[in-house]
Write a protein that holds these residues in place. Structure first.
Motif, PDB file in Angstrom:
ATOM      1  N   GLY A   7      47.656 -85.605  26.376  1.00 15.00           N
ATOM      2  CA  GLY A   7      46.241 -85.848  26.579  1.00 15.00           C
ATOM      3  C   GLY A   7      45.365 -84.803  25.921  1.00 15.00           C
ATOM      4  O   GLY A   7      45.633 -83.599  26.027  1.00 15.00           O
ATOM      5  N   TYR A   8      44.313 -85.280  25.268  1.00 12.26           N
ATOM      6  CA  TYR A   8      43.338 -84.375  24.637  1.00 12.26           C
ATOM      7  C   TYR A   8      42.113 -85.189  24.232  1.00 12.26           C
ATOM      8  O   TYR A   8      42.105 -86.409  24.316  1.00 12.26           O
ATOM      9  CB  TYR A   8      43.940 -83.696  23.404  1.00 12.26           C
ATOM     10  CG  TYR A   8      43.145 -82.499  22.905  1.00 12.26           C
ATOM     11  CD1 TYR A   8      43.072 -81.326  23.658  1.00 12.26           C
ATOM     12  CD2 TYR A   8      42.470 -82.537  21.690  1.00 12.26           C
ATOM     13  CE1 TYR A   8      42.356 -80.227  23.215  1.00 12.26           C
ATOM     14  CE2 TYR A   8      41.747 -81.437  21.230  1.00 12.26           C
ATOM     15  CZ  TYR A   8      41.695 -80.296  22.004  1.00 12.26           C
ATOM     16  OH  TYR A   8      40.974 -79.209  21.560  1.00 12.26           O
ATOM     17  N   TRP A   9      41.093 -84.505  23.766  1.00 11.53           N
ATOM     18  CA  TRP A   9      39.931 -85.175  23.200  1.00 11.53           C
ATOM     19  C   TRP A   9      40.327 -85.925  21.932  1.00 11.53           C
ATOM     20  O   TRP A   9      41.391 -85.668  21.362  1.00 11.53           O
ATOM     21  CB  TRP A   9      38.839 -84.157  22.862  1.00 11.53           C
ATOM     22  CG  TRP A   9      38.340 -83.343  23.998  1.00 11.53           C
ATOM     23  CD1 TRP A   9      38.515 -82.001  24.174  1.00 11.53           C
ATOM     24  CD2 TRP A   9      37.574 -83.793  25.125  1.00 11.53           C
ATOM     25  NE1 TRP A   9      37.911 -81.587  25.331  1.00 11.53           N
ATOM     26  CE2 TRP A   9      37.326 -82.671  25.935  1.00 11.53           C
ATOM     27  CE3 TRP A   9      37.082 -85.035  25.521  1.00 11.53           C
ATOM     28  CZ2 TRP A   9      36.603 -82.748  27.123  1.00 11.53           C
ATOM     29  CZ3 TRP A   9      36.352 -85.122  26.695  1.00 11.53           C
ATOM     30  CH2 TRP A   9      36.123 -83.989  27.492  1.00 11.53           C
ATOM     31  N   ASP A  10      39.434 -86.769  21.450  1.00  8.87           N
ATOM     32  CA  ASP A  10      39.723 -87.585  20.266  1.00  8.87           C
ATOM     33  C   ASP A  10      39.378 -86.841  18.976  1.00  8.87           C
ATOM     34  O   ASP A  10      38.559 -87.295  18.170  1.00  8.87           O
ATOM     35  CB  ASP A  10      38.947 -88.901  20.345  1.00  8.87           C
ATOM     36  CG  ASP A  10      39.386 -89.887  19.269  1.00  8.87           C
ATOM     37  OD1 ASP A  10      40.513 -89.739  18.753  1.00  8.87           O
ATOM     38  OD2 ASP A  10      38.596 -90.801  18.947  1.00  8.87           O
ATOM     39  N   PHE A  11      39.979 -85.662  18.827  1.00  9.72           N
ATOM     40  CA  PHE A  11      39.877 -84.909  17.572  1.00  9.72           C
ATOM     41  C   PHE A  11      41.070 -83.964  17.496  1.00  9.72           C
ATOM     42  O   PHE A  11      41.885 -83.916  18.425  1.00  9.72           O
ATOM     43  CB  PHE A  11      38.533 -84.171  17.439  1.00  9.72           C
ATOM     44  CG  PHE A  11      38.181 -83.251  18.582  1.00  9.72           C
ATOM     45  CD1 PHE A  11      38.641 -81.944  18.624  1.00  9.72           C
ATOM     46  CD2 PHE A  11      37.355 -83.697  19.613  1.00  9.72           C
ATOM     47  CE1 PHE A  11      38.301 -81.093  19.660  1.00  9.72           C
ATOM     48  CE2 PHE A  11      37.005 -82.854  20.664  1.00  9.72           C
ATOM     49  CZ  PHE A  11      37.474 -81.560  20.686  1.00  9.72           C
ATOM     50  N   ARG A  12      41.206 -83.242  16.389  1.00 11.20           N
ATOM     51  CA  ARG A  12      42.402 -82.419  16.181  1.00 11.20           C
ATOM     52  C   ARG A  12      42.448 -81.208  17.109  1.00 11.20           C
ATOM     53  O   ARG A  12      43.388 -81.044  17.884  1.00 11.20           O
ATOM     54  CB  ARG A  12      42.471 -81.974  14.713  1.00 11.20           C
ATOM     55  CG  ARG A  12      42.797 -83.105  13.782  1.00 11.20           C
ATOM     56  CD  ARG A  12      42.625 -82.762  12.321  1.00 11.20           C
ATOM     57  NE  ARG A  12      43.629 -81.820  11.831  1.00 11.20           N
ATOM     58  CZ  ARG A  12      43.838 -81.581  10.543  1.00 11.20           C
ATOM     59  NH1 ARG A  12      43.116 -82.203   9.624  1.00 11.20           N
ATOM     60  NH2 ARG A  12      44.769 -80.719  10.168  1.00 11.20           N
ATOM     61  N   GLY A  13      41.476 -80.334  16.983  1.00 13.82           N
ATOM     62  CA  GLY A  13      41.357 -79.205  17.883  1.00 13.82           C
ATOM     63  C   GLY A  13      42.662 -78.470  18.161  1.00 13.82           C
ATOM     64  O   GLY A  13      43.455 -78.201  17.270  1.00 13.82           O
ATOM     65  N   ARG A  14      42.901 -78.202  19.439  1.00 13.01           N
ATOM     66  CA  ARG A  14      44.058 -77.411  19.849  1.00 13.01           C
ATOM     67  C   ARG A  14      45.309 -78.242  20.120  1.00 13.01           C
ATOM     68  O   ARG A  14      46.348 -77.698  20.492  1.00 13.01           O
ATOM     69  CB  ARG A  14      43.711 -76.587  21.095  1.00 13.01           C
ATOM     70  CG  ARG A  14      42.564 -75.619  20.882  1.00 13.01           C
ATOM     71  CD  ARG A  14      42.219 -74.860  22.141  1.00 13.01           C
ATOM     72  NE  ARG A  14      41.046 -74.017  21.989  1.00 13.01           N
ATOM     73  CZ  ARG A  14      41.048 -72.805  21.452  1.00 13.01           C
ATOM     74  NH1 ARG A  14      42.170 -72.278  21.023  1.00 13.01           N
ATOM     75  NH2 ARG A  14      39.924 -72.111  21.354  1.00 13.01           N
ATOM     76  N   VAL A  15      45.204 -79.560  19.922  1.00 11.27           N
ATOM     77  CA  VAL A  15      46.351 -80.414  20.227  1.00 11.27           C
ATOM     78  C   VAL A  15      47.160 -80.797  18.994  1.00 11.27           C
ATOM     79  O   VAL A  15      48.333 -81.158  19.114  1.00 11.27           O
ATOM     80  CB  VAL A  15      45.896 -81.702  20.951  1.00 11.27           C
ATOM     81  CG1 VAL A  15      45.309 -82.711  19.979  1.00 11.27           C
ATOM     82  CG2 VAL A  15      47.040 -82.331  21.733  1.00 11.27           C
ATOM     83  N   GLU A  16      46.576 -80.719  17.817  1.00 16.11           N
ATOM     84  CA  GLU A  16      47.271 -81.232  16.632  1.00 16.11           C
ATOM     85  C   GLU A  16      48.619 -80.562  16.371  1.00 16.11           C
ATOM     86  O   GLU A  16      49.568 -81.239  15.935  1.00 16.11           O
ATOM     87  CB  GLU A  16      46.376 -81.116  15.396  1.00 16.11           C
ATOM     88  CG  GLU A  16      46.858 -81.923  14.204  1.00 16.11           C
ATOM     89  CD  GLU A  16      46.921 -83.430  14.465  1.00 16.11           C
ATOM     90  OE1 GLU A  16      47.708 -84.114  13.775  1.00 16.11           O
ATOM     91  OE2 GLU A  16      46.192 -83.919  15.359  1.00 16.11           O
ATOM     92  N   PRO A  17      48.782 -79.249  16.642  1.00 13.22           N
ATOM     93  CA  PRO A  17      50.126 -78.673  16.503  1.00 13.22           C
ATOM     94  C   PRO A  17      51.165 -79.376  17.381  1.00 13.22           C
ATOM     95  O   PRO A  17      52.325 -79.531  16.983  1.00 13.22           O
ATOM     96  CB  PRO A  17      49.951 -77.210  16.919  1.00 13.22           C
ATOM     97  CG  PRO A  17      48.511 -76.922  16.675  1.00 13.22           C
ATOM     98  CD  PRO A  17      47.792 -78.205  16.986  1.00 13.22           C
TER      99      PRO A  17
END
Length: 226
Positions: A7-17
């Motif tokens: 789960g995360y917001w709909d952008f790359r941010g801190r989740v893309e890794p």
């Protein structure tokens, strides 16, 4: 067994890794994206905040994963959990563990000023000049020396830290494409990562969204394309 939920917001941010690591591991997962609505400065994040307290997370935050009985948050903690669970991408010796611990801190030294730059509205050009003229070159000098002739940060063995560093470097290059011209070792390091079959396939798929990188409140990276 149910799919892992990320789960995360709909952008790359801190989740893309984490997305990249799951793709590399071949783990099927549900990419739960919480939408932001409205226009700056009135951004509405209620899609997440309305359910945050109901998620049964010890430390509720984004990103989070739900993997069977495991419910956890925080980017680095999730990266390390997945690396341990799948018994690859983990440092093994005490020396390798120490190196990864130190590299995590260096990654934060890179991420904090870059995120700050992205949200700098007043004096953006001056802040950008300082980041690309001082902060980034100094960190690249440090990392290139540490990397040496190795393929990966701690030698020939790939670890979870690669996923964080290469995501950061990719986004930094989107802001200034020639930022690695004087650091060819780091440039080849990033190219090596994104040439990996599973990573390349993910980035060519509809699952990968190049933009945005930040929230709409950002000076840079918050739009569908800069």
């Amino acid at each position: 067994m149910a799919k892992l939920i990320l789960g995360y917001w709909d952008f790359r941010g801190r989740v893309e890794p984490i997305r990249c690591l799951l793709e590399y591991l071949g783990v099927e997962y549900e990419d739960k994206r919480y939408k932001l609505s409205g226009e700056p400065p009135n951004i509405d994040g209620s899609s997440w905040f309305d359910v945050k307290a109901q998620m049964n997370l010890d430390l509720p935050n984004l990103p989070y994963i739900i993997d069977g009985d495991v419910r956890m948050t925080q980017t680095w903690a999730i990266l390390k959990y997945l690396a341990r669970k799948h018994a690859i991408l983990c440092p093994e010796t005490e020396e390798e563990i120490r190196s990864c611990d130190m590299l995590e801190e260096v990654a934060r030294d890179l991420a904090v000023p870059f995120y700050t730059l992205c949200y700098t509205h007043d004096g953006f050009d001056e802040a950008k000049k300082k980041f690309f003229g001082e902060t980034l070159p100094n960190l690249l000098d440090l990392l290139e020396k540490f990397l040496g002739s190795s393929h990966w940060m701690i030698g020939d063995k790939m670890t979870y830290v690669e996923f964080y560093f290469c995501e950061m470097f990719d986004c930094i290059q989107l802001m200034t494409s020639d930022c690695f011209d004087k650091h060819q070792g780091m440039k080849k390091y990033v190219e090596r990562f994104y040439a990996l079959d599973k990573i390349a396939a993910y980035r060519q798929s509809s699952r990968f969204k190049k933009w945005p990188f930040m929230t709409p409140l950002a000076k840079w990276g918050g739009k569908c394309e800069e």
